[in-house]
Design an enzyme around this catalytic site. Structure first.
Site, short mmCIF file in Angstrom:
data_model
loop_
_atom_site.label_atom_id
_atom_site.label_comp_id
_atom_site.label_asym_id
_atom_site.label_seq_id
_atom_site.Cartn_x
_atom_site.Cartn_y
_atom_site.Cartn_z
CG ASP A 1 -39.80 33.06 11.66
OD1 ASP A 1 -40.32 34.01 11.08
OD2 ASP A 1 -39.99 31.88 11.35
N GLY B 1 -42.11 26.60 1.65
CA GLY B 1 -43.45 26.96 1.17
C GLY B 1 -44.48 26.90 2.29
CG ASN B 2 -45.43 30.15 4.64
OD1 ASN B 2 -44.93 29.51 5.56
ND2 ASN B 2 -45.06 31.38 4.33
N GLY C 1 -36.60 31.69 -5.20
CA GLY C 1 -35.69 30.96 -6.08
C GLY C 1 -34.67 31.87 -6.73
CD GLN D 1 -41.05 37.85 -4.12
OE1 GLN D 1 -40.39 38.88 -4.03
NE2 GLN D 1 -41.85 37.41 -3.17
CB ALA E 1 -36.46 26.57 -9.46
CG HIS F 1 -42.79 30.66 9.02
ND1 HIS F 1 -41.98 31.72 9.35
CD2 HIS F 1 -43.36 30.99 7.83
CE1 HIS F 1 -42.03 32.63 8.39
NE2 HIS F 1 -42.87 32.21 7.46
P1 NAX Z 1 -43.49 32.91 -5.67
O1 NAX Z 1 -44.96 32.89 -5.89
O2 NAX Z 1 -42.67 34.03 -6.21
O3 NAX Z 1 -42.85 31.57 -6.25
C1 NAX Z 1 -43.40 30.31 -6.00
C2 NAX Z 1 -43.09 29.45 -7.19
O4 NAX Z 1 -43.51 28.14 -6.89
C3 NAX Z 1 -43.81 29.87 -8.47
O5 NAX Z 1 -42.84 30.08 -9.49
C4 NAX Z 1 -44.74 28.70 -8.76
O6 NAX Z 1 -44.90 28.48 -10.15
C5 NAX Z 1 -43.99 27.55 -8.08
N1 NAX Z 1 -44.82 26.40 -7.74
C6 NAX Z 1 -46.12 26.37 -7.33
N2 NAX Z 1 -46.53 25.12 -7.17
C7 NAX Z 1 -45.49 24.32 -7.47
C8 NAX Z 1 -45.32 22.92 -7.53
N3 NAX Z 1 -46.30 22.08 -7.21
N4 NAX Z 1 -44.09 22.44 -7.89
C9 NAX Z 1 -43.09 23.27 -8.21
N5 NAX Z 1 -43.21 24.62 -8.22
C10 NAX Z 1 -44.40 25.12 -7.83
O7 NAX Z 1 -43.29 32.75 -4.10
P2 NAX Z 1 -41.99 33.03 -3.22
O8 NAX Z 1 -42.00 34.45 -2.80
O9 NAX Z 1 -40.79 32.51 -3.90
O10 NAX Z 1 -42.35 32.18 -1.91
C11 NAX Z 1 -42.41 30.78 -1.94
C12 NAX Z 1 -43.04 30.23 -0.67
O11 NAX Z 1 -42.25 30.59 0.45
C13 NAX Z 1 -44.44 30.78 -0.38
O12 NAX Z 1 -45.26 29.73 0.05
C14 NAX Z 1 -44.19 31.74 0.76
O13 NAX Z 1 -45.35 31.92 1.56
C15 NAX Z 1 -43.10 31.02 1.51
N6 NAX Z 1 -42.30 31.79 2.46
C16 NAX Z 1 -41.88 31.14 3.58
C17 NAX Z 1 -41.06 31.75 4.50
C18 NAX Z 1 -40.58 31.00 5.70
O14 NAX Z 1 -39.89 31.62 6.53
N7 NAX Z 1 -40.87 29.70 5.90
C19 NAX Z 1 -40.68 33.18 4.37
C20 NAX Z 1 -40.80 33.68 2.97
C21 NAX Z 1 -41.98 33.18 2.20
O15 NAX Z 1 -43.09 33.97 2.52
#
Ligand code: NAX
Length: 328
Positions: free
Chosen positions: A161, A132-133, A17, A15, A12, A189
């Site tokens: 996409d 999350g990827n 979030g 980015q 949350a 994805h």
């Molecule tokens: P950020 O790194 O800005 O934020 C991720 C957040 O998740 C961090 O604040 C971290 O502390 C938290 N986190 C990590 N492990 C956790 C856990 N076990 N429990 C709760 N929180 C946890 O990444 P952001 O840019 O917000 O992207 C998040 C995810 O979306 C990434 O895996 C990214 O690759 C994926 N994406 C997926 C897309 C899709 O279309 N499916 C597109 C956008 C994005 O690339």
């Protein structure tokens, strides 16, 4: 006044979030008359929890009439408690020199734990959407841990996409975005995804009769959509965030809107050439709020079959990497 629904969001303070939470609280996801309680989950890291406090302060400062409460926690058991929607955005990013297999395994651990906890404590009607990827495989992993909640409740997002593909087709045809319909994303994805342009329509006509440049459709179009994430990182110095949050709003909004037709990664039962039990992007029609059926009957030509075979291969390889982890 409707009863508030509980929306759990992991990652949350990240980015995505930062764009997502404000859209949910404003009513964009569940509608202008549906109050929400946000249950915000972060990793147990001091910096992340501190950042989360700041985000919650900003949510307070928006004075959203629909926002009826905020929970902040690093304990998934608290965060997913009674949640009606679980939006799994947080994941471990791929570090420098990290192999794909290691990324899959590290995230596998997170999504195993979250799948078990959601199954144990979320609401009886819980729906899960994974961002999350690697989103498709993370979703499969979480679903594999559920005994109470059916696998169909676990979806992964390919809507970004789809939205990207819709815009690219509209630009090429020189039409308004809304003229482009029925563009669906098949598969993973990842850059192997397949935007099935042959089934799309532009102003009610087959897209291929409006855009007759087959080489562009098969080449640059598929490539632009597949590699858009990397292009945004190259331009912005950070990955897609606002557009990803927007796509999740669309993903959920369409899933709660009966009759909506959209792309969602769901559990395959062997349709369209996908292995059973991988989570693959497919066209779906929402039936009742939160439920959907896969739209069947789209014919695939040889080009489409080869693209689907490639993305299916990647999905089955990802599944093989984590098979031991999930005991399957
Ligand atoms: P950020 O790194 O800005 O934020 C991720 C957040 O998740 C961090 O604040 C971290 O502390 C938290 N986190 C990590 N492990 C956790 C856990 N076990 N429990 C709760 N929180 C946890 O990444 P952001 O840019 O917000 O992207 C998040 C995810 O979306 C990434 O895996 C990214 O690759 C994926 N994406 C997926 C897309 C899709 O279309 N499916 C597109 C956008 C994005 O690339």
């Amino acid at each position: 006044m409707k009863t508030p629904i509980r929306v759990a969001v992991t990652g949350a303070a990240g980015q995505i979030g930062y764009s997502l939470l404000f859209r949910i609280a404003s009513g964009a996801m569940f509608g202008p008359d549906q109050p929400v309680i946000l249950q915000l989950i972060e990793a147990p890291i001091e910096k992340a929890m501190k950042a989360l406090e700041g985000v919650a302060m900003e949510l307070d400062d928006c004075a959203f009439p629909l926002l009826k409460g905020i929970v902040m926690t690093d304990d998934a058991k608290v965060g997913f408690k009674d949640a009606n929607w679980c939006l799994l955005v947080g994941a471990k990013p791929r570090g420098p020199g990290m192999e794909r297999a290691d990324l899959l395994k590290d995230n596998g651990q997170i999504f195993i734990g979250q799948g078990q906890i959601i199954d144990a404590v979320a609401a009886a009607d819980a729906r899960i959407a994974v961002v999350g990827n690697p989103a498709n495989t993370n979703c499969m992993i979480a679903a594999s841990q559920a005994k109470r909640l059916p696998a169909e409740r676990f979806t992964a997002m390919v809507r970004l996409d789809q939205n990207r593909a819709q815009t690219q087709l509209a630009k090429k045809a020189g039409v308004d975005l809304t003229a482009v319909q029925n563009i669906f994303i098949y598969g993973n994805h990842s850059p192997t995804m397949f935007p099935a342009f042959a089934h799309a329509t532009i102003s009610g006509k087959p897209a291929t009769s409006v855009i007759t440049d087959t080489a562009w459709l098969q080449g640059p179009f598929c490539e632009t959509v597949g590699k858009r994430g990397a292009a945004i990182i190259a331009a912005r110095g950070a990955s897609s965030a606002a557009s990803a949050a927007n796509a999740l709003v669309d993903h959920v909004r369409s899933l709660v809107t009966p009759g909506a037709i959209h792309s969602v990664a769901v559990k395959s039962n062997g349709l369209y050439g996908f292995d059973a039990n991988v989570w693959a992007g497919m066209p779906v029609r929402t039936t009742t709020p939160g439920s959907y059926e896969v739209i069947t009957g789209y014919a695939m030509d040889d080009f489409a079959k080869s693209k689907i075979a490639a993305t299916n291969k990647e999905l089955t390889e990802e599944r093989a990497f984590v098979a031991e982890l999930i005991g399957k």
